[in-house]
Design a protein around this motif. Structure first.
Motif, PDB file in Angstrom:
ATOM      1  N   GLY A  42       0.819  -1.205   0.000  1.00 28.99           N
ATOM      2  CA  GLY A  42       0.000   0.000   0.000  1.00 28.99           C
ATOM      3  C   GLY A  42       0.854   1.256   0.000  1.00 28.99           C
ATOM      4  O   GLY A  42       0.565   2.222  -0.701  1.00 28.99           O
ATOM      5  N   ALA A  43       1.925   1.245   0.803  1.00 27.25           N
ATOM      6  CA  ALA A  43       2.840   2.391   0.848  1.00 27.25           C
ATOM      7  C   ALA A  43       3.491   2.603  -0.507  1.00 27.25           C
ATOM      8  O   ALA A  43       3.601   3.731  -0.987  1.00 27.25           O
ATOM      9  CB  ALA A  43       3.897   2.176   1.923  1.00 27.25           C
ATOM     10  N   LYS A  44       3.919   1.526  -1.142  1.00 25.32           N
ATOM     11  CA  LYS A  44       4.539   1.631  -2.463  1.00 25.32           C
ATOM     12  C   LYS A  44       3.550   2.192  -3.479  1.00 25.32           C
ATOM     13  O   LYS A  44       3.912   3.023  -4.312  1.00 25.32           O
ATOM     14  CB  LYS A  44       5.049   0.265  -2.933  1.00 25.32           C
ATOM     15  CG  LYS A  44       6.253  -0.212  -2.165  1.00 25.32           C
ATOM     16  CD  LYS A  44       6.662  -1.604  -2.642  1.00 25.32           C
ATOM     17  CE  LYS A  44       7.768  -2.164  -1.781  1.00 25.32           C
ATOM     18  NZ  LYS A  44       8.153  -3.511  -2.195  1.00 25.32           N
ATOM     19  N   ALA A  45       2.294   1.746  -3.412  1.00 31.36           N
ATOM     20  CA  ALA A  45       1.281   2.232  -4.354  1.00 31.36           C
ATOM     21  C   ALA A  45       1.028   3.726  -4.165  1.00 31.36           C
ATOM     22  O   ALA A  45       0.931   4.481  -5.139  1.00 31.36           O
ATOM     23  CB  ALA A  45      -0.021   1.440  -4.176  1.00 31.36           C
ATOM     24  N   VAL A  46       0.930   4.162  -2.893  1.00 30.77           N
ATOM     25  CA  VAL A  46       0.702   5.580  -2.615  1.00 30.77           C
ATOM     26  C   VAL A  46       1.884   6.417  -3.103  1.00 30.77           C
ATOM     27  O   VAL A  46       1.717   7.448  -3.762  1.00 30.77           O
ATOM     28  CB  VAL A  46       0.446   5.805  -1.108  1.00 30.77           C
ATOM     29  CG1 VAL A  46       0.489   7.283  -0.749  1.00 30.77           C
ATOM     30  CG2 VAL A  46      -0.886   5.206  -0.702  1.00 30.77           C
ATOM     31  N   MET A  47       3.106   5.975  -2.805  1.00 26.85           N
ATOM     32  CA  MET A  47       4.293   6.730  -3.234  1.00 26.85           C
ATOM     33  C   MET A  47       4.410   6.752  -4.755  1.00 26.85           C
ATOM     34  O   MET A  47       4.746   7.786  -5.334  1.00 26.85           O
ATOM     35  CB  MET A  47       5.557   6.139  -2.619  1.00 26.85           C
ATOM     36  CG  MET A  47       5.688   6.409  -1.141  1.00 26.85           C
ATOM     37  SD  MET A  47       5.629   8.173  -0.724  1.00 26.85           S
ATOM     38  CE  MET A  47       7.083   8.768  -1.532  1.00 26.85           C
ATOM     39  N   ALA A  48       4.124   5.642  -5.413  1.00 25.62           N
ATOM     40  CA  ALA A  48       4.187   5.606  -6.875  1.00 25.62           C
ATOM     41  C   ALA A  48       3.188   6.582  -7.482  1.00 25.62           C
ATOM     42  O   ALA A  48       3.503   7.293  -8.445  1.00 25.62           O
ATOM     43  CB  ALA A  48       3.930   4.188  -7.385  1.00 25.62           C
ATOM     44  N   MET A  49       1.978   6.655  -6.895  1.00 23.90           N
ATOM     45  CA  MET A  49       0.965   7.579  -7.378  1.00 23.90           C
ATOM     46  C   MET A  49       1.434   9.025  -7.207  1.00 23.90           C
ATOM     47  O   MET A  49       1.340   9.834  -8.138  1.00 23.90           O
ATOM     48  CB  MET A  49      -0.333   7.355  -6.617  1.00 23.90           C
ATOM     49  CG  MET A  49      -1.459   8.300  -6.988  1.00 23.90           C
ATOM     50  SD  MET A  49      -2.909   8.093  -5.940  1.00 23.90           S
ATOM     51  CE  MET A  49      -2.280   8.645  -4.365  1.00 23.90           C
ATOM     52  N   LEU A  50       1.962   9.350  -6.040  1.00 23.82           N
ATOM     53  CA  LEU A  50       2.424  10.721  -5.785  1.00 23.82           C
ATOM     54  C   LEU A  50       3.596  11.104  -6.679  1.00 23.82           C
ATOM     55  O   LEU A  50       3.625  12.193  -7.249  1.00 23.82           O
ATOM     56  CB  LEU A  50       2.813  10.879  -4.317  1.00 23.82           C
ATOM     57  CG  LEU A  50       1.658  10.913  -3.325  1.00 23.82           C
ATOM     58  CD1 LEU A  50       2.180  10.815  -1.906  1.00 23.82           C
ATOM     59  CD2 LEU A  50       0.834  12.171  -3.514  1.00 23.82           C
ATOM     60  N   VAL A  51       4.583  10.222  -6.808  1.00 26.30           N
ATOM     61  CA  VAL A  51       5.766  10.529  -7.611  1.00 26.30           C
ATOM     62  C   VAL A  51       5.421  10.612  -9.092  1.00 26.30           C
ATOM     63  O   VAL A  51       5.987  11.437  -9.820  1.00 26.30           O
ATOM     64  CB  VAL A  51       6.889   9.506  -7.335  1.00 26.30           C
ATOM     65  CG1 VAL A  51       8.046   9.670  -8.300  1.00 26.30           C
ATOM     66  CG2 VAL A  51       7.378   9.655  -5.902  1.00 26.30           C
ATOM     67  N   SER A  52       4.484   9.801  -9.559  1.00 26.68           N
ATOM     68  CA  SER A  52       4.112   9.892 -10.978  1.00 26.68           C
ATOM     69  C   SER A  52       3.360  11.187 -11.265  1.00 26.68           C
ATOM     70  O   SER A  52       3.517  11.784 -12.321  1.00 26.68           O
ATOM     71  CB  SER A  52       3.290   8.683 -11.418  1.00 26.68           C
ATOM     72  OG  SER A  52       2.020   8.701 -10.829  1.00 26.68           O
ATOM     73  N   ALA A  53       2.559  11.652 -10.305  1.00 24.27           N
ATOM     74  CA  ALA A  53       1.825  12.905 -10.485  1.00 24.27           C
ATOM     75  C   ALA A  53       2.722  14.123 -10.247  1.00 24.27           C
ATOM     76  O   ALA A  53       2.568  15.154 -10.903  1.00 24.27           O
ATOM     77  CB  ALA A  53       0.628  12.956  -9.541  1.00 24.27           C
ATOM     78  N   PHE A  54       3.664  13.986  -9.316  1.00 22.71           N
ATOM     79  CA  PHE A  54       4.550  15.088  -8.931  1.00 22.71           C
ATOM     80  C   PHE A  54       5.979  14.569  -8.855  1.00 22.71           C
ATOM     81  O   PHE A  54       6.445  14.172  -7.778  1.00 22.71           O
ATOM     82  CB  PHE A  54       4.142  15.658  -7.571  1.00 22.71           C
ATOM     83  CG  PHE A  54       2.687  16.029  -7.469  1.00 22.71           C
ATOM     84  CD1 PHE A  54       2.215  17.200  -8.040  1.00 22.71           C
ATOM     85  CD2 PHE A  54       1.797  15.202  -6.813  1.00 22.71           C
ATOM     86  CE1 PHE A  54       0.878  17.544  -7.957  1.00 22.71           C
ATOM     87  CE2 PHE A  54       0.454  15.538  -6.709  1.00 22.71           C
ATOM     88  CZ  PHE A  54      -0.009  16.711  -7.287  1.00 22.71           C
ATOM     89  N   PRO A  55       6.728  14.555  -9.966  1.00 24.87           N
ATOM     90  CA  PRO A  55       8.077  13.974  -9.985  1.00 24.87           C
ATOM     91  C   PRO A  55       9.049  14.605  -8.984  1.00 24.87           C
ATOM     92  O   PRO A  55       9.998  13.953  -8.562  1.00 24.87           O
ATOM     93  CB  PRO A  55       8.553  14.202 -11.416  1.00 24.87           C
ATOM     94  CG  PRO A  55       7.314  14.397 -12.206  1.00 24.87           C
ATOM     95  CD  PRO A  55       6.303  15.008 -11.279  1.00 24.87           C
ATOM     96  N   ASP A  56       8.811  15.852  -8.593  1.00 21.51           N
ATOM     97  CA  ASP A  56       9.718  16.504  -7.646  1.00 21.51           C
ATOM     98  C   ASP A  56       9.182  16.486  -6.217  1.00 21.51           C
ATOM     99  O   ASP A  56       9.580  17.270  -5.373  1.00 21.51           O
ATOM    100  CB  ASP A  56      10.019  17.928  -8.093  1.00 21.51           C
ATOM    101  CG  ASP A  56       8.759  18.760  -8.313  1.00 21.51           C
ATOM    102  OD1 ASP A  56       7.654  18.205  -8.253  1.00 21.51           O
ATOM    103  OD2 ASP A  56       8.887  19.964  -8.554  1.00 21.51           O
ATOM    104  N   PHE A  57       8.294  15.553  -5.926  1.00 23.78           N
ATOM    105  CA  PHE A  57       7.707  15.376  -4.599  1.00 23.78           C
ATOM    106  C   PHE A  57       8.771  14.911  -3.613  1.00 23.78           C
ATOM    107  O   PHE A  57       9.607  14.077  -3.928  1.00 23.78           O
ATOM    108  CB  PHE A  57       6.586  14.336  -4.709  1.00 23.78           C
ATOM    109  CG  PHE A  57       5.888  14.040  -3.421  1.00 23.78           C
ATOM    110  CD1 PHE A  57       4.981  14.938  -2.891  1.00 23.78           C
ATOM    111  CD2 PHE A  57       6.127  12.861  -2.746  1.00 23.78           C
ATOM    112  CE1 PHE A  57       4.317  14.659  -1.702  1.00 23.78           C
ATOM    113  CE2 PHE A  57       5.472  12.574  -1.566  1.00 23.78           C
ATOM    114  CZ  PHE A  57       4.566  13.478  -1.046  1.00 23.78           C
TER     115      PHE A  57
END
Length: 64
Positions: free
Chosen positions: A25-40
């Motif tokens: 779940g953590a990986k999925a959330v981080m992947a979603m955030l990083v794909s939407a905001f690469p400089d997150f």
């Protein structure tokens, strides 16, 4: 990121609808955030433990 520190029942609060628990779940959330905001970026400010509970205070930001 170290995923092995997350227990199998870990869940982000608030969590996305139907998000799996634990490291997946953590990986999925981080992947979603990083794909939407690469400089997150996330900076861990505090980790507090009391018995079997751990609370994380963090700062999240975009570098753009």
């Amino acid at each position: 990121m170290r995923w092995d520190c997350l227990r199998r029942y870990w869940r982000p609060i608030p969590s996305p609808p139907n998000a799996p628990r634990g490291p997946q779940g953590a990986k999925a959330v981080m992947a979603m955030l990083v794909s939407a905001f690469p400089d997150f970026d996330i900076k861990i400010e505090d980790l507090v433990q009391d018995g079997n509970k751990v609370v994380v205070r963090s700062t999240k930001r975009l570098h753009s």
